[in-house]
Design a protein around this motif. Structure first.
Motif, PDB file in Angstrom:
ATOM      1  N   UNK A  35     -15.919 -34.601  35.950  1.00  0.00           N
ATOM      2  CA  UNK A  35     -15.482 -34.901  37.679  1.00  0.00           C
ATOM      3  C   UNK A  35     -15.933 -33.394  37.159  1.00  0.00           C
ATOM      4  N   UNK A  36     -16.208 -33.139  39.172  1.00  0.00           N
ATOM      5  CA  UNK A  36     -16.178 -31.562  39.152  1.00  0.00           C
ATOM      6  C   UNK A  36     -15.739 -31.592  40.469  1.00  0.00           C
ATOM      7  N   UNK A  37     -15.158 -31.225  41.179  1.00  0.00           N
ATOM      8  CA  UNK A  37     -14.331 -31.383  42.021  1.00  0.00           C
ATOM      9  C   UNK A  37     -15.163 -30.156  43.107  1.00  0.00           C
ATOM     10  N   UNK A  38     -15.151 -30.084  44.155  1.00  0.00           N
ATOM     11  CA  UNK A  38     -15.843 -28.668  44.950  1.00  0.00           C
ATOM     12  C   UNK A  38     -15.183 -28.044  45.304  1.00  0.00           C
ATOM     13  N   UNK A  39     -15.450 -26.705  44.669  1.00  0.00           N
ATOM     14  CA  UNK A  39     -14.147 -25.191  44.749  1.00  0.00           C
ATOM     15  C   UNK A  39     -13.866 -24.994  43.202  1.00  0.00           C
ATOM     16  N   UNK A  40     -13.793 -26.313  42.274  1.00  0.00           N
ATOM     17  CA  UNK A  40     -13.001 -25.748  41.543  1.00  0.00           C
ATOM     18  C   UNK A  40     -14.373 -25.210  40.436  1.00  0.00           C
ATOM     19  N   UNK A  41     -13.967 -24.206  39.198  1.00  0.00           N
ATOM     20  CA  UNK A  41     -14.380 -24.356  38.142  1.00  0.00           C
ATOM     21  C   UNK A  41     -14.517 -25.495  37.035  1.00  0.00           C
ATOM     22  N   UNK A  42     -15.755 -26.041  36.395  1.00  0.00           N
ATOM     23  CA  UNK A  42     -16.191 -26.961  35.715  1.00  0.00           C
ATOM     24  C   UNK A  42     -16.742 -26.740  34.895  1.00  0.00           C
ATOM     25  N   UNK A  43     -17.478 -25.187  35.053  1.00  0.00           N
ATOM     26  CA  UNK A  43     -18.284 -24.857  33.676  1.00  0.00           C
ATOM     27  C   UNK A  43     -18.088 -25.652  32.020  1.00  0.00           C
ATOM     28  N   UNK A  44     -16.731 -25.631  32.230  1.00  0.00           N
ATOM     29  CA  UNK A  44     -16.397 -25.931  30.710  1.00  0.00           C
ATOM     30  C   UNK A  44     -16.403 -27.300  30.524  1.00  0.00           C
ATOM     31  N   UNK A  45     -16.304 -28.186  31.758  1.00  0.00           N
ATOM     32  CA  UNK A  45     -16.363 -29.724  30.958  1.00  0.00           C
ATOM     33  C   UNK A  45     -17.428 -29.954  30.813  1.00  0.00           C
ATOM     34  N   UNK A  46     -18.049 -29.515  32.152  1.00  0.00           N
ATOM     35  CA  UNK A  46     -20.253 -29.689  32.190  1.00  0.00           C
ATOM     36  C   UNK A  46     -20.871 -29.169  30.905  1.00  0.00           C
ATOM     37  N   UNK A  47     -20.378 -27.747  30.575  1.00  0.00           N
ATOM     38  CA  UNK A  47     -20.702 -28.330  29.324  1.00  0.00           C
ATOM     39  C   UNK A  47     -20.937 -29.186  28.017  1.00  0.00           C
ATOM     40  N   UNK A  48     -18.894 -29.599  28.492  1.00  0.00           N
ATOM     41  CA  UNK A  48     -19.401 -30.146  27.185  1.00  0.00           C
ATOM     42  C   UNK A  48     -20.101 -31.867  27.229  1.00  0.00           C
ATOM     43  N   UNK A  49     -20.185 -32.214  28.645  1.00  0.00           N
ATOM     44  CA  UNK A  49     -20.983 -33.658  28.931  1.00  0.00           C
ATOM     45  C   UNK A  49     -22.650 -33.332  28.473  1.00  0.00           C
ATOM     46  N   UNK A  50     -22.793 -32.175  28.958  1.00  0.00           N
ATOM     47  CA  UNK A  50     -23.939 -31.809  29.094  1.00  0.00           C
ATOM     48  C   UNK A  50     -24.732 -32.099  27.031  1.00  0.00           C
ATOM     49  N   UNK A  51     -23.187 -31.297  26.034  1.00  0.00           N
ATOM     50  CA  UNK A  51     -23.925 -31.098  25.033  1.00  0.00           C
ATOM     51  C   UNK A  51     -22.883 -32.803  23.874  1.00  0.00           C
ATOM     52  N   UNK A  52     -23.058 -33.794  24.966  1.00  0.00           N
ATOM     53  CA  UNK A  52     -23.247 -34.569  23.896  1.00  0.00           C
ATOM     54  C   UNK A  52     -24.111 -35.288  22.992  1.00  0.00           C
ATOM     55  N   UNK A  53     -23.763 -35.542  22.205  1.00  0.00           N
ATOM     56  CA  UNK A  53     -24.785 -35.573  21.054  1.00  0.00           C
ATOM     57  C   UNK A  53     -24.779 -37.615  20.547  1.00  0.00           C
ATOM     58  N   UNK A  54     -26.021 -37.572  20.407  1.00  0.00           N
ATOM     59  CA  UNK A  54     -25.215 -39.167  19.646  1.00  0.00           C
ATOM     60  C   UNK A  54     -25.661 -38.985  18.492  1.00  0.00           C
ATOM     61  N   UNK A  55     -25.317 -39.687  17.742  1.00  0.00           N
ATOM     62  CA  UNK A  55     -25.396 -39.853  15.973  1.00  0.00           C
ATOM     63  C   UNK A  55     -26.107 -40.800  15.823  1.00  0.00           C
TER      64      UNK A  55
END
Length: 237
Positions: A217-237
């Motif tokens: 969840x990335x609210x407008x105006x908030x720094x969501x880079x860390x959360x988005x980075x974690x989401x984008x790098x999810x790995x399925x084993x």
């Protein structure tokens, strides 16, 4: 978010294609009320200033500051099926879903918490609830969800974070992609009832016999880079 197993899940999903998202949203709302702060409240808070600490290395992990002991211990990061796996970036690695899902995150900005009932959340190390990433197991199977049902389920997951959610037609869904074991989409919701506009990414994942979802969840105006980075790098084993 389902809290109890339902009988004949496969037949239920197939026979109730048009209603499954509504049911899922109702169940998700129950979990959201107890597990997360509602967007209407949290999104009204000023954005937290971005921290300037460099992410700790994999070999020098430190516990999240001021995090009290939990009665619900988190998965052991060293207990994954591939201990020598290289992290996609310099951060902390955690295995979920019986070692089938690897989450990597910047533990100078985020901490992994659980409600003890299967909901895992990445929130700010200072306890701030937004931006955030949530992960949880669902009942059913991805193969039993038609594209239209998967879209409605994704919208329902986002709507569950509101006391009074925006109308379904007000939420935009784009960049959908489907593979054998995953379904991804990008959503956006307008400013609503005092809450700012929100962008979200959702991923449905079939992990062997388990169906999981992840949402950032990335609210407008908030720094969501860390959360988005974690989401984008999810790995399925």
């Amino acid at each position: 978010m389902p809290r109890t197993k339902k009988k004949s899940v496969g037949r239920y999903l197939k026979r109730n294609t048009l209603n499954i998202a509504i049911i899922a949203a109702v169940l998700l709302l129950v979990a959201a009320i107890f597990a997360v702060a509602v967007l209407v409240v949290e999104l009204s808070r000023p954005a937290q200033p971005e921290q300037t600490h460099k992410p700790s290395s994999q070999t020098e992990q430190q516990p999240a500051p001021d995090q009290p002991p939990s009665d619900n211990p988190l998965p052991d990061a060293s207990g994954g099926p591939e201990d020598d796996l290289t992290a996609p970036f310099d951060g902390r690695m955690e295995y979920l879903a019986d070692g089938k899902l690897l989450v990597t995150y910047d533990d100078t900005k985020l901490k992994l918490t659980t409600d003890g009932e299967g909901l895992y959340s990445l929130i700010g190390t200072d306890g701030s609830q937004m931006p955030r990433m949530d992960l949880q197991q669902l009942s059913g199977s991805l193969s039993e969800l038609e594209n239209e049902t998967a879209e409605r389920l994704c919208i329902g997951i986002l709507q569950a974070y509101y006391y009074t959610a925006p109308e379904t037609q007000a939420i935009t869904l784009s960049q959908t992609a489907r593979a054998t074991d995953s379904y991804t989409a990008v959503l956006s919701a307008p400013a609503y009832e005092g809450a700012p506009a929100v962008a979200a990414k959702i991923r449905l994942m079939q992990l062997d016999k388990q169906l999981w979802y992840a949402i950032v969840l990335m609210p407008e105006g908030a720094d969501a880079s860390a959360a988005e980075q974690a989401f984008d790098n999810l790995m399925m084993q």
